[in-house]
Design an enzyme around this catalytic site. Structure first.
Site, PDB file in Angstrom:
ATOM      1  N   ASP A   1       5.054   1.585  25.095  1.00 52.39           N
ATOM      2  CA  ASP A   1       3.677   1.870  25.495  1.00 52.39           C
ATOM      3  C   ASP A   1       2.993   2.769  24.457  1.00 52.39           C
ATOM      4  O   ASP A   1       2.595   3.894  24.748  1.00 52.39           O
ATOM      5  CB  ASP A   1       3.680   2.544  26.872  1.00 52.39           C
ATOM      6  CG  ASP A   1       2.263   2.696  27.418  1.00 52.39           C
ATOM      7  OD1 ASP A   1       1.374   1.933  26.972  1.00 52.39           O
ATOM      8  OD2 ASP A   1       2.050   3.579  28.273  1.00 52.39           O
ATOM      9  N   ALA A   2       2.931   2.263  23.240  1.00 54.42           N
ATOM     10  CA  ALA A   2       2.251   2.991  22.158  1.00 54.42           C
ATOM     11  C   ALA A   2       2.061   2.010  21.010  1.00 54.42           C
ATOM     12  O   ALA A   2       2.788   1.019  20.900  1.00 54.42           O
ATOM     13  CB  ALA A   2       3.077   4.188  21.704  1.00 54.42           C
TER      14      ALA A   2
ATOM     15  N   PHE B   1      -0.509 -14.716  15.691  1.00 58.13           N
ATOM     16  CA  PHE B   1      -1.873 -15.000  15.231  1.00 58.13           C
ATOM     17  C   PHE B   1      -1.862 -15.497  13.784  1.00 58.13           C
ATOM     18  O   PHE B   1      -2.546 -16.470  13.434  1.00 58.13           O
ATOM     19  CB  PHE B   1      -2.731 -13.737  15.372  1.00 58.13           C
ATOM     20  CG  PHE B   1      -4.135 -13.890  14.861  1.00 58.13           C
ATOM     21  CD1 PHE B   1      -5.016 -14.790  15.450  1.00 58.13           C
ATOM     22  CD2 PHE B   1      -4.579 -13.131  13.789  1.00 58.13           C
ATOM     23  CE1 PHE B   1      -6.326 -14.924  14.980  1.00 58.13           C
ATOM     24  CE2 PHE B   1      -5.879 -13.257  13.314  1.00 58.13           C
ATOM     25  CZ  PHE B   1      -6.754 -14.156  13.906  1.00 58.13           C
ATOM     26  N   GLU B   2      -1.064 -14.850  12.941  1.00 55.41           N
ATOM     27  CA  GLU B   2      -0.987 -15.241  11.527  1.00 55.41           C
ATOM     28  C   GLU B   2      -0.364 -16.626  11.366  1.00 55.41           C
ATOM     29  O   GLU B   2      -0.825 -17.443  10.560  1.00 55.41           O
ATOM     30  CB  GLU B   2      -0.198 -14.182  10.747  1.00 55.41           C
ATOM     31  CG  GLU B   2      -0.971 -12.881  10.612  1.00 55.41           C
ATOM     32  CD  GLU B   2      -0.118 -11.658  10.330  1.00 55.41           C
ATOM     33  OE1 GLU B   2      -0.689 -10.609   9.998  1.00 55.41           O
ATOM     34  OE2 GLU B   2       1.136 -11.736  10.472  1.00 55.41           O
TER      35      GLU B   2
ATOM     36  N   ASP C   1       5.775  -3.477   8.246  1.00 53.67           N
ATOM     37  CA  ASP C   1       6.293  -3.259   6.886  1.00 53.67           C
ATOM     38  C   ASP C   1       7.782  -2.935   6.923  1.00 53.67           C
ATOM     39  O   ASP C   1       8.558  -3.408   6.088  1.00 53.67           O
ATOM     40  CB  ASP C   1       5.514  -2.113   6.214  1.00 53.67           C
ATOM     41  CG  ASP C   1       4.009  -2.314   6.294  1.00 53.67           C
ATOM     42  OD1 ASP C   1       3.552  -3.448   6.050  1.00 53.67           O
ATOM     43  OD2 ASP C   1       3.290  -1.353   6.622  1.00 53.67           O
TER      44      ASP C   1
ATOM     45  N   ASP D   1       5.193 -10.872   3.939  1.00 54.40           N
ATOM     46  CA  ASP D   1       4.574 -10.575   5.223  1.00 54.40           C
ATOM     47  C   ASP D   1       3.090 -10.912   5.068  1.00 54.40           C
ATOM     48  O   ASP D   1       2.348 -10.171   4.421  1.00 54.40           O
ATOM     49  CB  ASP D   1       4.755  -9.085   5.555  1.00 54.40           C
ATOM     50  CG  ASP D   1       4.201  -8.728   6.932  1.00 54.40           C
ATOM     51  OD1 ASP D   1       3.780  -9.645   7.661  1.00 54.40           O
ATOM     52  OD2 ASP D   1       4.174  -7.523   7.265  1.00 54.40           O
TER      53      ASP D   1
ATOM     54  N   SER E   1       0.827  -1.199   0.000  1.00 51.27           N
ATOM     55  CA  SER E   1       0.000   0.000   0.000  1.00 51.27           C
ATOM     56  C   SER E   1       0.869   1.259   0.000  1.00 51.27           C
ATOM     57  O   SER E   1       2.065   1.214   0.288  1.00 51.27           O
ATOM     58  CB  SER E   1      -0.914  -0.009   1.228  1.00 51.27           C
ATOM     59  OG  SER E   1      -0.150  -0.202   2.398  1.00 51.27           O
TER      60      SER E   1
ATOM     61  N   THR F   1      -5.529   4.157   7.803  1.00 51.49           N
ATOM     62  CA  THR F   1      -6.935   4.155   8.201  1.00 51.49           C
ATOM     63  C   THR F   1      -7.146   4.332   9.712  1.00 51.49           C
ATOM     64  O   THR F   1      -8.278   4.315  10.181  1.00 51.49           O
ATOM     65  CB  THR F   1      -7.625   2.849   7.740  1.00 51.49           C
ATOM     66  OG1 THR F   1      -6.902   1.733   8.285  1.00 51.49           O
ATOM     67  CG2 THR F   1      -7.628   2.740   6.231  1.00 51.49           C
TER      68      THR F   1
END
Length: 306
Positions: free
Chosen positions: A219-220, A147-148, A227, A112, A11, A46
């Site tokens: 912490d963010a 998870f992937e 990417d 990825d 993207s 987004t």
């Protein structure tokens, strides 16, 4: 000097750093020529309150690729792919990779497999079988999160050894789990990443290496880090092709430097940073990308030559 050329299909955003904006500049800084195809062109990522833009269709992707082919400038050493949310687009990417690998059997495909995180998919579920059956078998280097990896293998990860060999069996020689829920021996302020590499060298010997990395948590929540990670792993595995430990240390150290610099530019303590403030400070990190001081160390779990 050798020319190293990458085709990156990801993207694009006008403002900020995700997808190709996170990958192209760091790769160029490290000496790679990068041809980029933008799977989407959005005003920004987004996570902002507003975003607008266009999505590239499978047909439009084919048109761009045909133009490259007609001029006979479609020789690549690497392909890099990230987020895709459309099966026909992803299957067109598969066709392009197959054709480019046929033209150059030494081409390395870095994938990825962006499917989701923290137990939730953020692409349509019908992409999973395409990744499983068509994309991952073509990949040389795979960079899923936990998870992937669990989605792709159908297994839950409870130990360092749980899914790495299953992912190797699907095709990739190098697998790096960019984040897991495994407990770090340094405590809950660290997340654990895992790497595994099985390489057949020119003399016929097979080298295998498994590594464990404890990476300091921040912490963010930053966008575009996955990417950047995949792009840096491409670069550092190129420079250290049979030494996953060093490649991962340099990749994780670049991530650390970029994130720390981004935090330094953010709002003061107690203030919630805006999406714009959380954009990665990529240009300001140019020196660290080129020559990262190693601040993240990998532990060798196992190595063998046979």
């Amino acid at each position: 000097m050798e020319e190293r050329r990458v085709l990156s299909i990801q993207s694009h955003v006008v403002r900020g750093y995700v997808g190709n904006k996170s990958a192209v500049f760091p790769l160029q800084v490290l000496g790679f020529e990068v041809d980029s195809i933008n799977s989407v062109q959005f005003s920004n990522h987004t996570g902002y309150a507003h975003w607008k833009g266009q999505v590239l269709t499978a047909e439009e992707l084919n048109v761009l690729y045909e133009g490259i082919k007609l001029n006979n400038v479609h020789h690549y050493d690497y392909i890099l792919t990230g987020y895709s949310r459309d099966t026909s687009f992803l299957e067109t990417v598969v066709d392009i990779i197959k054709e480019l690998k046929k033209a150059n059997p030494g081409l390395v495909y870095v994938c990825d497999p962006v499917l989701g995180d923290q137990g939730a998919m953020y692409v349509p579920e019908n992409l999973l079988p395409v990744y499983k059956n068509k994309v991952v078998p073509l990949a040389d280097i795979l960079t899923p999160n936990q998870f992937e990896a669990e989605l792709l293998t159908g297994r839950t990860i409870r130990t360092a050894a749980d899914v790495m060999d299953l992912l190797h069996d699907m095709g990739p020689e190098t697998v790096v789990l960019t984040s897991t829920d495994l407990l770090s021996k340094h405590g809950d302020q660290f997340l654990v990443a895992l790497g595994s590499q099985k390489i057949k060298k020119a003399d016929g010997t097979r080298v295998s290496q498994k590594i464990w990395m404890d990476i300091p948590k921040v912490d963010a929540v930053f966008v575009g880090t996955g990417d950047l990670f995949a792009a840096m792993l491409l670069a550092w595995t190129h420079h250290h092709p049979a030494d996953l430990k060093t490649a991962c240390e340099k990749t994780a150290s670049v991530m650390h430097h970029v994130i720390q610099r981004t935090i330094a530019y953010m709002a003061g303590p107690g203030k919630r940073p805006s999406p714009a403030q959380l954009e990665l400070r990529m240009v300001q990190s140019k020196a660290d990308i080129e020559n990262p001081a190693t601040v993240v160390r990998a532990e060798l779990l196992e190595t063998s030559v046979h």
